[in-house]
Design an enzyme around this catalytic site. Structure first.
Site, short mmCIF file in Angstrom:
data_model
loop_
_atom_site.label_atom_id
_atom_site.label_comp_id
_atom_site.label_asym_id
_atom_site.label_seq_id
_atom_site.Cartn_x
_atom_site.Cartn_y
_atom_site.Cartn_z
N LYS A 1 12.34 -28.44 4.39
CA LYS A 1 13.74 -28.57 5.52
C LYS A 1 14.76 -29.55 4.94
O LYS A 1 13.76 -31.56 4.57
CB LYS A 1 13.78 -28.79 7.20
N ASP B 1 1.27 -22.43 17.75
CA ASP B 1 2.73 -21.72 16.98
C ASP B 1 3.51 -22.41 16.04
O ASP B 1 4.07 -22.63 15.57
CB ASP B 1 3.10 -20.48 17.89
N ARG C 1 0.85 -1.60 0.55
CA ARG C 1 -0.10 0.12 0.38
C ARG C 1 0.75 1.07 -0.04
O ARG C 1 0.24 2.27 0.08
CB ARG C 1 -0.46 0.40 1.59
N LYS D 1 19.25 -24.28 21.20
CA LYS D 1 18.08 -24.68 19.75
C LYS D 1 18.77 -26.23 19.24
O LYS D 1 19.54 -26.34 18.92
CB LYS D 1 18.42 -24.18 18.19
N HIS E 1 6.99 -23.96 7.17
CA HIS E 1 8.61 -23.68 6.21
C HIS E 1 9.32 -25.14 6.96
O HIS E 1 10.14 -25.70 6.00
CB HIS E 1 9.29 -22.69 6.63
N ASP F 1 -3.74 -0.43 -2.59
CA ASP F 1 -4.34 -0.39 -1.16
C ASP F 1 -5.04 -1.71 -0.95
O ASP F 1 -5.72 -1.78 -1.77
CB ASP F 1 -5.42 0.85 -1.51
N GLU G 1 14.21 -24.35 21.21
CA GLU G 1 14.56 -22.85 20.79
C GLU G 1 15.14 -21.49 21.91
O GLU G 1 14.38 -22.07 22.90
CB GLU G 1 13.71 -21.83 19.82
N HIS H 1 4.42 -27.21 12.60
CA HIS H 1 5.42 -28.17 12.22
C HIS H 1 5.81 -29.18 13.11
O HIS H 1 6.22 -30.19 12.79
CB HIS H 1 6.92 -27.03 13.30
C1 BG6 Z 1 7.81 -20.25 13.12
C2 BG6 Z 1 6.99 -19.94 14.68
O1 BG6 Z 1 6.89 -20.70 12.39
O2 BG6 Z 1 8.71 -21.00 13.67
C3 BG6 Z 1 8.30 -19.18 15.31
O3 BG6 Z 1 6.33 -18.43 14.57
C4 BG6 Z 1 9.85 -19.90 15.80
O4 BG6 Z 1 7.70 -18.65 16.47
C5 BG6 Z 1 10.42 -20.60 14.44
O5 BG6 Z 1 10.52 -19.57 16.03
C6 BG6 Z 1 10.93 -22.13 14.26
O6 BG6 Z 1 11.47 -21.58 12.39
P1 BG6 Z 1 13.00 -22.37 12.43
O7 BG6 Z 1 13.39 -23.17 10.95
O8 BG6 Z 1 14.22 -21.59 12.64
O9 BG6 Z 1 12.73 -23.84 13.62
#
Ligand code: BG6
Length: 486
Positions: free
Chosen positions: A178, A231, A47, A341, A174, A89, A212, A236
């Site tokens: 991986k 989340d 926008r 992590k 996502h 917009d 994480e 995931h």
């Molecule tokens: C996202 C979450 O989908 O995945 C985040 O919203 C999280 O909270 C992230 O930090 C983790 O992704 P990755 O690829 O770093 O494990």
């Protein structure tokens, strides 16, 4: 170079965080490796009052920022020629007419990437529809959050379904881009030692951990409305679980894979108010230390509401009610501010029925298959071996057979999940995307947990930042005579 059709990739929300942090970087990397079709174009839509030139400058700045000034001038020159910008917009349906002058639906496939809040999906869909720019081969790409429960997820899917057929919709998780998640398919279905040892006869239980060390990182408000269950676990972790638990698909087509994943999701035993306290743990981090550095608790992070009862950690015992997994619990845990992590799957095999080595090893530990997803992707198999020596009884020791992908396939490890998924969306291969039914089935199960928590008025238990969650998470497994892999 390949022979896929070139695309007009239209990014709605091109000036937003997702576009700058992930999409443009991934597209640049695809460019670098010659994976974009020569005639593919990238059209940023947002926008704000930018021109194609200023948008290109913004893209360059964010590439430099997120790629630590490693943008290659020659590649950038090639890449930047693909970029253009259109000011719309996004809430004004009439303005989408402008796309007709830019998008070339005759020679290119229009791929619409919705990098915006789902609140805007309706007007984008209506705008696209009324502009007449969409052809039957157009695609739309979206990613989470696709709702916060079954009802809201259905509403989003309905809005999209008014304009796009299910085959045109690419829903991203996502994690499915991986490398190691995909490798689960290879590991399970290309190796006979696993295909024949992958059920209740040989496996005792399976653990899935996604931890994480980071906290909420400036998005407290969003996270607080969402929580770790929605989340991370709804998407995931459940996706990883479906890859681990599904039956062998007939082939790698989207339909075969989706069907098998849905069967797993349908077989998840619902959590009820009656068993929620015994089967789930919610946690919220307090002050603590990560790798020696003091970090603030969730309730004192920037922008925090000190009364929040949102969970930043969740652990669940999952039972899959089908033939293969009868009596084999899956324990899943995921949290923010864990000591490091770590994403990992641990398959714990059953103990042997009889021990002929008891003179030197009273309790033979069972074999374990540990699949590391990140960091340091690889697979370890924990086995017992004889300690070399000629004196006395046979002595055993647990040893690790390890295959480190990052070492073995050093040269090929150049991409993260986004590159793979964007490429698949541009090429029109839907296998790694989620079907509507999958998402809705996942919500059905997660809603059972959320409503059981609400019903019991249960609150998250505190855990110090830098730990693996509240002690109740240890107790969850200890009650079953088991322990988390540490
Ligand atoms: C996202 C979450 O989908 O995945 C985040 O919203 C999280 O909270 C992230 O930090 C983790 O992704 P990755 O690829 O770093 O494990």
């Amino acid at each position: 170079m390949t022979n896929y059709r070139p695309c007009d990739l239209v990014i709605y929300g091109a000036l937003g965080d997702l576009s700058k942090r992930k999409l443009l970087i991934s597209l640049y990397r695809l460019e670098k490796h010659n994976l974009l079709e020569a005639d593919t174009r990238i059209i940023g839509v947002d926008r704000l009052d930018e021109s194609s030139e200023s948008f290109t400058a913004i893209a360059q700045q964010s590439l430099q920022l997120f790629l630590n000034n490693t943008v290659d001038e020659v590649i950038w020159q090639r890449f930047s020629k693909r970029l253009s910008y259109l000011k719309i917009d996004l809430t004004d349906v009439a303005q989408y007419q402008q796309l007709n002058a830019i998008v070339d639906s005759t020679n290119r496939v229009m791929v619409n990437y919705f990098a915006v809040s789902p609140l805007l999906f309706k007007s984008i869909c209506q705008g696209l529809h009324s502009s007449g720019v969409l052809t039957p081969d157009a695609r739309m790409v979206m990613e989470k959050p696709i709702g916060h429960d079954l009802k809201s997820s259905k509403e989003i899917n309905d809005v999209v379904a008014d304009v796009f057929h299910e085959e045109q919709v690419y829903r991203i998780d996502h994690y499915l881009g991986k490398e190691t998640v995909l490798n689960l398919l290879a590991l399970r279905f290309a190796n006979s030692i696993f295909t024949t040892n992958w059920d209740h006869n040989t496996i005792d239980h399976i653990q899935i951990t996604v931890g994480e060390d980071i906290g909420i990182e400036g998005r407290w408000d969003y996270f607080d409305k969402t929580g770790q269950l929605r989340d991370m676990l709804q998407n995931h972790l459940l996706q990883i679980l479906t890859f681990v638990a599904m039956e062998p698909p007939a082939d790698l087509s989207a339909e075969s894979i989706h069907n098998e994943k849905i069967k797993v999701l349908k077989a998840l035993r619902p959590i009820t108010p009656h068993n929620v306290d015994e089967k789930t743990v919610r946690g919220q981090y307090t002050d603590g230390f990560i790798k020696g550095t003091a970090v603030p608790g969730y309730l004192v992070e920037e922008g925090a509401n000190t009364q929040s009862t949102t969970e930043t950690f969740v652990a669940v015992r999952v039972d899959i009610d089908n033939w293969r997994w009868a009596g084999v619990p899956f324990y899943m845990r995921t949290g923010k501010r864990t000591p490091n992590k770590r994403t990992e799957i641990v398959v714990n095999f059953k103990q042997l029925p009889h021990n002929i080595f008891k003179d030197s090893f009273r309790d033979l530990p069972a074999n374990k298959l540990v699949i590391h997803l990140q960091p340091n992707e690889g697979v370890d198999v924990m086995m017992l071996n004889k300690v070399p020596g000629i004196d006395g009884n046979i002595k055993l020791q647990q040893t690790k057979l390890d295959l480190s992908f990052s070492e073995t396939f050093k040269k090929n490890r150049i991409f993260g999940g986004y590159e793979k998924l964007i490429l698949e969306a541009l090429r029109g291969n839907p296998t790694l995307f989620l079907s509507r039914e999958e998402i809705e089935q996942a919500w059905t199960w997660v809603d059972s947990i959320q409503s059981a928590w609400a019903n019991n008025h249960s609150l998250p238990k505190p855990y110090p930042a830098g730990s693996w969650g509240p002690v109740a998470s240890v107790a969850l497994l200890a009650r079953d005579g088991r322990a988390w892999e540490e």
